[in-house]
Design an enzyme around this catalytic site. Structure first.
Site, short mmCIF file in Angstrom:
data_model
loop_
_atom_site.label_atom_id
_atom_site.label_comp_id
_atom_site.label_asym_id
_atom_site.label_seq_id
_atom_site.Cartn_x
_atom_site.Cartn_y
_atom_site.Cartn_z
N ARG A 11 50.99 45.87 46.02
CA ARG A 11 52.07 45.99 45.03
C ARG A 11 51.95 47.30 44.26
O ARG A 11 52.95 47.92 43.92
CB ARG A 11 52.06 44.79 44.07
CG ARG A 11 52.50 43.48 44.72
CD ARG A 11 52.63 42.38 43.69
NE ARG A 11 53.69 42.68 42.72
CZ ARG A 11 53.67 42.25 41.46
NH1 ARG A 11 52.65 41.54 41.00
NH2 ARG A 11 54.67 42.55 40.66
N CYS A 70 49.87 45.39 34.21
CA CYS A 70 49.94 44.70 35.51
C CYS A 70 51.42 44.49 35.81
O CYS A 70 52.20 45.42 35.63
CB CYS A 70 49.15 43.38 35.46
SG CYS A 70 49.60 42.32 34.07
#
Length: 281
Positions: free
Chosen positions: A179, A238
């Site tokens: 990701r 994040c």
């Protein structure tokens, strides 16, 4: 003695009947937001109360402030007081997701000025592996007054954008490497990462059994990643400000205090098309 980072299952069991301790279950799944309450009802550590990641540990979404905005401090304080957390309460937080969600509550409590909070090392799995019992009974709760003493523990998107290309910011992204690189993005509408960020997948803080690595090992790994940068310059993020707290906890265990959180994280950053995006390593 107070616990401020980690606690093991044996120590927690020895304090199950301590009136000055409060255990909080924060199990949660992004794909099934009812999971935590259902799992809690089926069986939890005796005496544990439940807080919901979306309702209690997060604030309302606007579409531009990320998937898990910070909760209002006074509302969270009131909720903590309802379940019996006062100034002298030793709080123990746990989940079954390698500490990812429990780390968020650990950070939130410290943000509000409460240091007596520790994460159950190894989570519910460690408790069960030690043959400790679970309970489906709701615990008796004695309300307390939670006193807020806010700390300078976070930065906003404006701060990140202002110092993005300067030596005053060292960004660390806790998402998985794929990701981070912009591959396999299934949660947020834009793939990639904030330019200049480095990647430290939060699961790298753990051993194979799901417990945190020894403090000395964590310190060596984090010092290598920081490459001479001061912990005070570090800003963690994040996808939505959840797993980044795991990295803050790991740095605390390693004796590297002072880093901060960008709560909006990637989900807030990428909501504004004017903000720059990077892909790859």
């Amino acid at each position: 003695m107070s616990y401020t980072t980690l606690i093991d299952a044996a120590t927690l069991k020895a304090h199950l009947d301590d009136p000055d301790w409060r255990i909080i279950d924060v199990r949660h799944q992004l794909a099934n937001t009812a999971y935590g309450e259902q799992a809690y009802g089926a069986g939890h550590i005796p005496g544990a109360a439940f807080l919901h990641c979306d309702r209690d540990l997060s604030g309302p979404m606007t579409g531009k402030n990320g998937r898990h905005p910070l909760p209002d401090p006074e509302k969270l304080a009131a909720r903590l007081g309802e379940i019996g957390v006062g100034p002298q309460t030793q709080v123990v937080v746990y989940d079954d997701a390698q500490g990812m969600v429990a780390g968020r509550l650990w950070w939130l409590l410290r943000w509000l000025g409460h240091d007596r909070v520790a994460l159950l090392d190894g989570g519910l799995q460690a408790w069960v592996a030690a043959d400790h019992a679970l309970s489906s009974e709701l615990p008796p709760l004695r309300p307390a007054t939670f006193v807020v003493t806010m700390r300078d523990a976070l930065v906003d998107a404006g701060y990140v954008q202002t110092f993005l290309a300067t030596s005053r910011l060292y960004l660390i992204d806790a998402r998985g490497p794929d990701r981070f690189r912009g591959e396999n993005e299934t949660i947020d509408p834009v793939a990639g990462h904030i330019p200049g960020a480095v990647n430290r997948f939060f699961q790298l803080n753990l051993q194979a059994d799901g417990r945190f690595k020894p403090a000395a090992d964590l310190r060596a790994e984090w010092l290598a990643l920081l490459a001479g940068q001061s912990p005070e310059l570090v800003v963690h993020h994040c996808g939505s400000g959840i797993s980044a707290c795991h990295n803050i906890l790991a740095m605390e265990i390693a004796g590297l205090s002072g880093s901060r959180l960008y709560p909006g994280s990637w989900s807030e950053w990428c909501a504004d098309p004017a903000r720059p995006v990077a892909q790859g390593n």
